[in-house]
Design a protein around this motif. Structure first.
Motif, PDB file in Angstrom:
ATOM      1  N   VAL A   1       0.872  -1.167   0.000  1.00 37.35           N
ATOM      2  CA  VAL A   1       0.000   0.000   0.000  1.00 37.35           C
ATOM      3  C   VAL A   1       0.912   1.221   0.000  1.00 37.35           C
ATOM      4  O   VAL A   1       1.938   1.242   0.691  1.00 37.35           O
ATOM      5  CB  VAL A   1      -0.963   0.009   1.208  1.00 37.35           C
ATOM      6  N   SER A   2       0.588   2.212  -0.807  1.00 38.50           N
ATOM      7  CA  SER A   2       1.468   3.365  -0.926  1.00 38.50           C
ATOM      8  C   SER A   2       1.306   4.313   0.257  1.00 38.50           C
ATOM      9  O   SER A   2       0.241   4.375   0.894  1.00 38.50           O
ATOM     10  CB  SER A   2       1.191   4.118  -2.230  1.00 38.50           C
ATOM     11  N   GLU A   3       2.355   5.064   0.512  1.00 43.35           N
ATOM     12  CA  GLU A   3       2.299   6.074   1.578  1.00 43.35           C
ATOM     13  C   GLU A   3       1.215   7.109   1.283  1.00 43.35           C
ATOM     14  O   GLU A   3       0.514   7.566   2.191  1.00 43.35           O
ATOM     15  CB  GLU A   3       3.672   6.736   1.694  1.00 43.35           C
ATOM     16  N   ASP A   4       1.054   7.462   0.013  1.00 42.61           N
ATOM     17  CA  ASP A   4       0.022   8.428  -0.364  1.00 42.61           C
ATOM     18  C   ASP A   4      -1.370   7.907  -0.027  1.00 42.61           C
ATOM     19  O   ASP A   4      -2.228   8.665   0.458  1.00 42.61           O
ATOM     20  CB  ASP A   4       0.103   8.733  -1.860  1.00 42.61           C
ATOM     21  N   ASP A   5      -1.600   6.619  -0.307  1.00 41.54           N
ATOM     22  CA  ASP A   5      -2.925   6.059  -0.029  1.00 41.54           C
ATOM     23  C   ASP A   5      -3.168   5.925   1.470  1.00 41.54           C
ATOM     24  O   ASP A   5      -4.302   6.105   1.939  1.00 41.54           O
ATOM     25  CB  ASP A   5      -3.074   4.701  -0.711  1.00 41.54           C
ATOM     26  N   VAL A   6      -2.129   5.616   2.228  1.00 40.67           N
ATOM     27  CA  VAL A   6      -2.273   5.588   3.688  1.00 40.67           C
ATOM     28  C   VAL A   6      -2.664   6.970   4.202  1.00 40.67           C
ATOM     29  O   VAL A   6      -3.533   7.101   5.075  1.00 40.67           O
ATOM     30  CB  VAL A   6      -0.981   5.094   4.362  1.00 40.67           C
ATOM     31  N   ALA A   7      -2.052   8.009   3.652  1.00 40.15           N
ATOM     32  CA  ALA A   7      -2.386   9.376   4.074  1.00 40.15           C
ATOM     33  C   ALA A   7      -3.846   9.698   3.787  1.00 40.15           C
ATOM     34  O   ALA A   7      -4.559  10.261   4.642  1.00 40.15           O
ATOM     35  CB  ALA A   7      -1.466  10.377   3.374  1.00 40.15           C
ATOM     36  N   LEU A   8      -4.331   9.330   2.597  1.00 43.10           N
ATOM     37  CA  LEU A   8      -5.737   9.551   2.281  1.00 43.10           C
ATOM     38  C   LEU A   8      -6.631   8.761   3.238  1.00 43.10           C
ATOM     39  O   LEU A   8      -7.668   9.258   3.700  1.00 43.10           O
ATOM     40  CB  LEU A   8      -6.016   9.131   0.840  1.00 43.10           C
ATOM     41  N   GLY A   9      -6.219   7.526   3.539  1.00 44.83           N
ATOM     42  CA  GLY A   9      -6.989   6.703   4.465  1.00 44.83           C
ATOM     43  C   GLY A   9      -7.060   7.300   5.848  1.00 44.83           C
ATOM     44  O   GLY A   9      -8.102   7.215   6.527  1.00 44.83           O
ATOM     45  N   LEU A  10      -5.982   7.908   6.304  1.00 44.08           N
ATOM     46  CA  LEU A  10      -5.982   8.551   7.621  1.00 44.08           C
ATOM     47  C   LEU A  10      -6.968   9.704   7.675  1.00 44.08           C
ATOM     48  O   LEU A  10      -7.729   9.852   8.645  1.00 44.08           O
ATOM     49  CB  LEU A  10      -4.568   9.041   7.951  1.00 44.08           C
ATOM     50  N   ASP A  11      -6.973  10.533   6.646  1.00 46.01           N
ATOM     51  CA  ASP A  11      -7.946  11.624   6.621  1.00 46.01           C
ATOM     52  C   ASP A  11      -9.366  11.085   6.589  1.00 46.01           C
ATOM     53  O   ASP A  11     -10.264  11.592   7.278  1.00 46.01           O
ATOM     54  CB  ASP A  11      -7.696  12.508   5.398  1.00 46.01           C
ATOM     55  N   ALA A  12      -9.594  10.056   5.782  1.00 49.89           N
ATOM     56  CA  ALA A  12     -10.941   9.485   5.678  1.00 49.89           C
ATOM     57  C   ALA A  12     -11.394   8.882   6.998  1.00 49.89           C
ATOM     58  O   ALA A  12     -12.549   9.051   7.412  1.00 49.89           O
ATOM     59  CB  ALA A  12     -10.970   8.428   4.575  1.00 49.89           C
ATOM     60  N   LEU A  13     -10.496   8.190   7.684  1.00 52.23           N
ATOM     61  CA  LEU A  13     -10.857   7.550   8.948  1.00 52.23           C
ATOM     62  C   LEU A  13     -11.164   8.599  10.012  1.00 52.23           C
ATOM     63  O   LEU A  13     -12.117   8.457  10.792  1.00 52.23           O
ATOM     64  CB  LEU A  13      -9.720   6.634   9.398  1.00 52.23           C
ATOM     65  N   ALA A  14     -10.373   9.676  10.053  1.00 52.64           N
ATOM     66  CA  ALA A  14     -10.622  10.742  11.031  1.00 52.64           C
ATOM     67  C   ALA A  14     -11.989  11.391  10.794  1.00 52.64           C
ATOM     68  O   ALA A  14     -12.755  11.629  11.743  1.00 52.64           O
ATOM     69  CB  ALA A  14      -9.509  11.778  10.962  1.00 52.64           C
ATOM     70  N   VAL A  15     -12.312  11.680   9.538  1.00 52.93           N
ATOM     71  CA  VAL A  15     -13.610  12.291   9.231  1.00 52.93           C
ATOM     72  C   VAL A  15     -14.744  11.320   9.556  1.00 52.93           C
ATOM     73  O   VAL A  15     -15.801  11.725  10.056  1.00 52.93           O
ATOM     74  CB  VAL A  15     -13.661  12.730   7.753  1.00 52.93           C
ATOM     75  N   ALA A  16     -14.531  10.031   9.297  1.00 52.17           N
ATOM     76  CA  ALA A  16     -15.564   9.036   9.616  1.00 52.17           C
ATOM     77  C   ALA A  16     -15.878   9.036  11.105  1.00 52.17           C
ATOM     78  O   ALA A  16     -17.049   9.001  11.514  1.00 52.17           O
ATOM     79  CB  ALA A  16     -15.117   7.652   9.167  1.00 52.17           C
TER      80      ALA A  16
END
Length: 423
Positions: free
Chosen positions: A396-411
């Motif tokens: 999994v790319s670092e960029d996708d992990v970063a997007l996932g972190l933002d998505a999880l926080a907003v969730a």
């Protein structure tokens, strides 16, 4: 980056770099020097819990290990002894594993909790769980850690043995756990708001869709079986074909039947191991052992397909003069994600700039299956190029992990807002 493409916050980009570095560190905690293998109640299990506990504590979480060996970390909410939202995944691995399956979800949960806690308490506590045995690699029974947390531990499991003949009961004692206290790992369902799990997709569908993140709709219904094909061992040169009862050929034909039937019925069936006795080049095999992993979207379809498979086993055995006998070793019902939590995950992905988040059925099993027995669950999938997993090449790319972190926080924030509105 293309115009309009999803983008991550500076905080998430920095946290993603930390998470990828942590994944590399944990990959080195292994019983084998040349590959990553980390199983339940092993010295490596103890080591990984200790390392991740330090990271939790540095992030401001209070930590403990429960009566089944799962690692927990918590940040309190606005009300003492109030409701709890769970986040997590698992730290154990298959043999010769990649470094992201399960692990990245635990580490994303830690950084998400640290990020949200910095803004003040939410209307619920945030509790991260690093489950100890999702894969079932050592004892052949998956979801042991999360089953204990869900309060569905089965005392019949105590007699399960690993490849060295050590029982699960003895392994508990060797690890410093008391089998009599395993029930203490169960969390009270009445306090739970729900469970969120971030995980790499173990398939190619997000990559095919050109999206970094996806919303899971449901998790596969699964059954696993150990199968014995019992024939007759005889001299390879002296026994004509019409007098042979070849267990290996019966087992091989049975494995092909699993594939044929599952392909036709749009299910997933896998024969992942096979052993033969006596195992000599000049002896017709008298015994073959193999396993079957069967998965489907719905319990009814899965069971119908299994009936077709067993009918095929019976026909093969009768024709070859071999007894083909399956024994069920694992059963898990399909789990459907809660609409409200799915909406929260969808909102999180949309907040990154993805206008139409992908929705996926998970053919792989997850700890959310156990938690789904006692609370609402939802999952966030991260893109895994080529979809390969349970293999060192998973990624999994670092960029996708970063997007996932933002998505999880907003969730999580969306769940908090929804809870406030309903009060």
């Amino acid at each position: 980056m293309a115009p309009g493409a999803p983008t991550a916050s500076a905080r998430a980009i920095a946290d993603a770099a930390t998470i990828v570095r942590w994944c590399d560190t944990l990959a080195g905690i292994s019983q084998d020097d040349a590959r990553t293998t980390r199983v339940y109640l092993s010295p490596e299990h103890a080591r990984v819990n200790a390392v991740v506990a330090e990271w939790m504590q540095d992030a401001g979480l209070r930590t403990w290990q429960d009566a089944a060996g799962n690692l927990h970390g918590i940040v309190d909410g606005a009300t003492p002894d109030g409701p709890v939202l769970l986040l997590g995944s698992h730290l154990d691995t298959v043999v010769d594993a990649g470094r992201y399956d399960g692990v990245v979800g635990v580490l994303m949960a830690i950084r998400t909790v640290a990020r949200l806690a910095a803004s003040g308490p939410l209307p619920f506590a945030l509790q991260v769980i690093a489950f100890s045995d999702e894969e079932g690699t050592r004892f052949g029974k998956a979801l042991l850690g999360s089953s204990a947390v869900a309060g569905v531990w089965d005392d019949a499991w105590w007699d399960l043995e690993d490849g060295d003949g050590t029982t699960l009961r003895q392994a508990f004692a060797d690890f410093g756990l008391d089998p009599a206290r395993v029930g203490e790992a169960a969390l009270p369902p009445e306090r739970l708001v729900g469970y969120l799990e971030a995980h790499i997709e173990q398939g190619p569908y997000l990559e095919q869709a050109g999206q970094a993140l996806g919303v899971v709709t449901s998790i596969a219904s699964a059954r696993r079986f150990s199968v014995e094909a019992v024939g007759e061992a005889r001299h390879a040169g002296g026994t004509p074909y019409e007098r042979r009862h070849d267990a290996l050929l019966a087992a091989a034909e049975a494995a092909l039947a699993v594939e044929r039937i599952c392909r036709a019925e749009q299910h997933v069936g896998t024969v992942g191991t096979m052993s033969v006795e006596p195992g000599a080049v000049n002896v017709v095999p008298g015994l073959a052992r193999f396993n079957v992993d069967l998965r489907g979207e719905f319990d009814e379809g899965r069971d119908r397909v299994w009936e077709s498979i067993t009918a095929a086993f019976d026909e093969i055995g009768t024709r070859r003069g071999v007894t083909v006998s399956p024994t069920e070793v694992h059963r898990a019902p399909a789990v459907f994600c809660a609409p409200a939590l799915m909406d929260a995950v969808r909102a999180g992905i949309a907040a990154t700039g993805e206008s139409a988040p992908a929705e996926l059925f998970s053919r792989a099993g997850h700890d959310a299956m156990s938690l789904g027995l006692v609370t609402d669950v939802a999952m966030l999938f991260l893109r895994n190029p080529d979809g390969i997993s349970h293999h060192p090449d998973e990624f999994v790319s670092e960029d996708d992990v970063a997007l996932g972190l933002d998505a999880l926080a907003v969730a999580v924030e969306r769940i908090a807002d929804d809870r406030a509105e309903t009060r």
